[in-house]
Every structure is written in C-alpha cells, then in structure tokens.
Design an enzyme around this catalytic site. Structure first.
Site, PDB file in Angstrom:
ATOM      1  N   LYS A 178      75.704 -30.575 118.836  1.00  0.00           N
ATOM      2  CA  LYS A 178      74.910 -31.597 118.145  1.00  0.00           C
ATOM      3  C   LYS A 178      75.571 -32.960 118.342  1.00  0.00           C
ATOM      4  CE  LYS A 178      72.463 -31.588 113.764  1.00  0.00           C
ATOM      5  NZ  LYS A 178      72.245 -30.817 112.544  1.00  0.00           N
ATOM      6  N   LYS A 191      78.908 -27.383 117.918  1.00  0.00           N
ATOM      7  CA  LYS A 191      77.567 -26.859 117.643  1.00  0.00           C
ATOM      8  C   LYS A 191      76.539 -27.395 118.639  1.00  0.00           C
ATOM      9  CE  LYS A 191      77.628 -28.240 113.186  1.00  0.00           C
ATOM     10  NZ  LYS A 191      77.117 -28.500 111.828  1.00  0.00           N
TER      11      LYS A 191
HETATM   12  N1  CTP Z   1      67.158 -31.177 104.650  1.00  0.00           N
HETATM   13  C1  CTP Z   1      66.050 -31.088 103.792  1.00  0.00           C
HETATM   14  N2  CTP Z   1      64.858 -31.642 104.165  1.00  0.00           N
HETATM   15  C2  CTP Z   1      64.728 -32.253 105.365  1.00  0.00           C
HETATM   16  C3  CTP Z   1      65.836 -32.362 106.248  1.00  0.00           C
HETATM   17  C4  CTP Z   1      67.042 -31.803 105.864  1.00  0.00           C
HETATM   18  O1  CTP Z   1      66.140 -30.523 102.695  1.00  0.00           O
HETATM   19  N3  CTP Z   1      63.531 -32.747 105.700  1.00  0.00           N
HETATM   20  C5  CTP Z   1      68.412 -30.553 104.268  1.00  0.00           C
HETATM   21  C6  CTP Z   1      68.826 -29.446 105.225  1.00  0.00           C
HETATM   22  O2  CTP Z   1      68.144 -28.244 104.906  1.00  0.00           O
HETATM   23  C7  CTP Z   1      70.317 -29.360 104.977  1.00  0.00           C
HETATM   24  C8  CTP Z   1      70.696 -30.822 104.625  1.00  0.00           C
HETATM   25  O3  CTP Z   1      69.458 -31.503 104.323  1.00  0.00           O
HETATM   26  O4  CTP Z   1      70.588 -28.527 103.874  1.00  0.00           O
HETATM   27  C9  CTP Z   1      71.402 -31.521 105.762  1.00  0.00           C
HETATM   28  O5  CTP Z   1      70.586 -31.350 106.891  1.00  0.00           O
HETATM   29  P1  CTP Z   1      70.852 -31.952 108.321  1.00  0.00           P
HETATM   30  O6  CTP Z   1      70.847 -30.848 109.315  1.00  0.00           O
HETATM   31  O7  CTP Z   1      71.985 -32.880 108.316  1.00  0.00           O
HETATM   32  O8  CTP Z   1      69.507 -32.830 108.475  1.00  0.00           O
HETATM   33  P2  CTP Z   1      68.273 -32.678 109.433  1.00  0.00           P
HETATM   34  O9  CTP Z   1      67.370 -33.838 109.200  1.00  0.00           O
HETATM   35  O10 CTP Z   1      67.662 -31.300 109.318  1.00  0.00           O
HETATM   36  O11 CTP Z   1      68.978 -32.861 110.859  1.00  0.00           O
HETATM   37  P3  CTP Z   1      68.611 -32.248 112.286  1.00  0.00           P
HETATM   38  O12 CTP Z   1      67.204 -32.649 112.625  1.00  0.00           O
HETATM   39  O13 CTP Z   1      69.643 -32.860 113.212  1.00  0.00           O
HETATM   40  O14 CTP Z   1      68.773 -30.745 112.159  1.00  0.00           O
END
Ligand code: CTP
Length: 152
Positions: free
Chosen positions: A47, A45
């Site tokens: 990431k 992905k």
């Molecule tokens: N999530 C959430 N609120 C946030 C961050 C994440 O509800 N502030 C949720 C995402 O919508 C997802 C889950 O947590 O369903 C896992 O998200 P993940 O992508 O691992 O976390 P992120 O903090 O969004 O990571 P990144 O910035 O790398 O996308």
C-alpha cells in the site's frame, strides 16, 4: 474503570468515513486508541500512501474522538497492544469481518459497518481522473494551436 477501545488503520487522506468510524468507536468506551500503520508496514502490505506516517498520526491525534495513536508495524503485535492498552473492545470496519476473531479470548472483537461510497482509494482515483481530464484538455488545446499554426 476506564473502558478502552482499540482500532487500527492507515487513515491516509483522512475522510468522512474515517471520522464516522472513529466517532462511533469513541462512543463505545471512555478512551479510543488507534494503531496507525507505519510507512514500512504499508510497503509490506503493498500500500502506498500520499501522507507520511508522521502526517497521518498528527491528523489522527488532532481528531477529537482519538485519545492516543501508536505505530502499527506488523501483523503480530495486536495481542500485545490489547494487553498494554488494557483494551476491552477491539473494533474494526466490516471490511475485516472474521479476521481478528482469534483475539476474542482476551478482548471483545467487533466489526462496524463502513460508510458507503467513500474510501482513500476512491479519492485517489478521482484525483487521478481529474488530472487525466486536465491533461486531455491541454492536449486538445495543443492540437488546436498546431492546426492553427499550420494554416498560417
Ligand atoms: N472505514 C470506514 N468507512 C469508510 C472507509 C474506511 O468505516 N468508508 C474504516 C475502515 O473499515 C477501517 C478504518 O476506517 O476500519 C481505516 O481504514 P483505511 O483502510 O485507512 O481507509 P480506506 O478509506 O478504506 O482506505 P483504502 O481505500 O486505502 O483501503
């Protein structure tokens, strides 16, 4: 009958946005299972994580709202996972709205609002900027010392 909720994510640098999502999801049923993206899948992905899959899984397993963690290693496994786990709710944060609607023939698909102003990406950016500030501070000290040395 046990009501199982299933969700997916990377959960790197586990933060309060993750906790709040998992807490809300756990309240929707009796059992919450999480598909945690493997390192290989994240690579696919594009990431890069700070914590390894094993570490992210261990943190998720120690969260009181989570009852089970399994590896998410590709985009196609979700239908199989839902059937194996006998999930009745498939839930994701609303950054994924519409993306998994095709599963609604076997499971209720829902999207929950994200917690504002926090994400793994933002934490990484913050740490990088603090590191940059420290680097600049050290460079300034070096410049100052050089200027002093040339005057001696
Ligand atoms: N999530 C959430 N609120 C946030 C961050 C994440 O509800 N502030 C949720 C995402 O919508 C997802 C889950 O947590 O369903 C896992 O998200 P993940 O992508 O691992 O976390 P992120 O903090 O969004 O990571 P990144 O910035 O790398 O996308």
């Amino acid at each position: 009958m046990t009501k199982t909720v299933i969700t997916y994510g990377t959960f790197d640098l586990f933060h309060v946005g993750h906790v709040r999502l998992l807490k809300r999801l756990s309240k929707l049923g009796d059992r919450l299972v999480v598909g945690c993206s493997t390192d290989q899948f994240n690579e696919l992905k594009g990431k890069r994580t700070i914590m390894s899959y094993e570490q992210r899984k261990e943190v998720l397993e120690s969260c009181r709202y989570v009852d089970g963690v399994f590896p998410e290693s590709n985009w196609e496994q979700k239908r199989e996972d839902v059937l194996r786990e006998e999930a009745s709710i498939f839930a994701m944060g609303d950054d994924w709205v519409g993306k998994f609607d095709e599963l609604s023939d076997i499971v209720e698909v829902i999207y929950l609002p994200r917690t504002q102003d926090i994400s793994t990406t933002e934490i990484k950016e913050l740490v990088a900027s603090v590191k940059q500030d420290k680097k600049q501070e050290l460079l300034n000290v070096c410049d100052h010392l050089m200027a002093l040395a040339t005057r001696l």
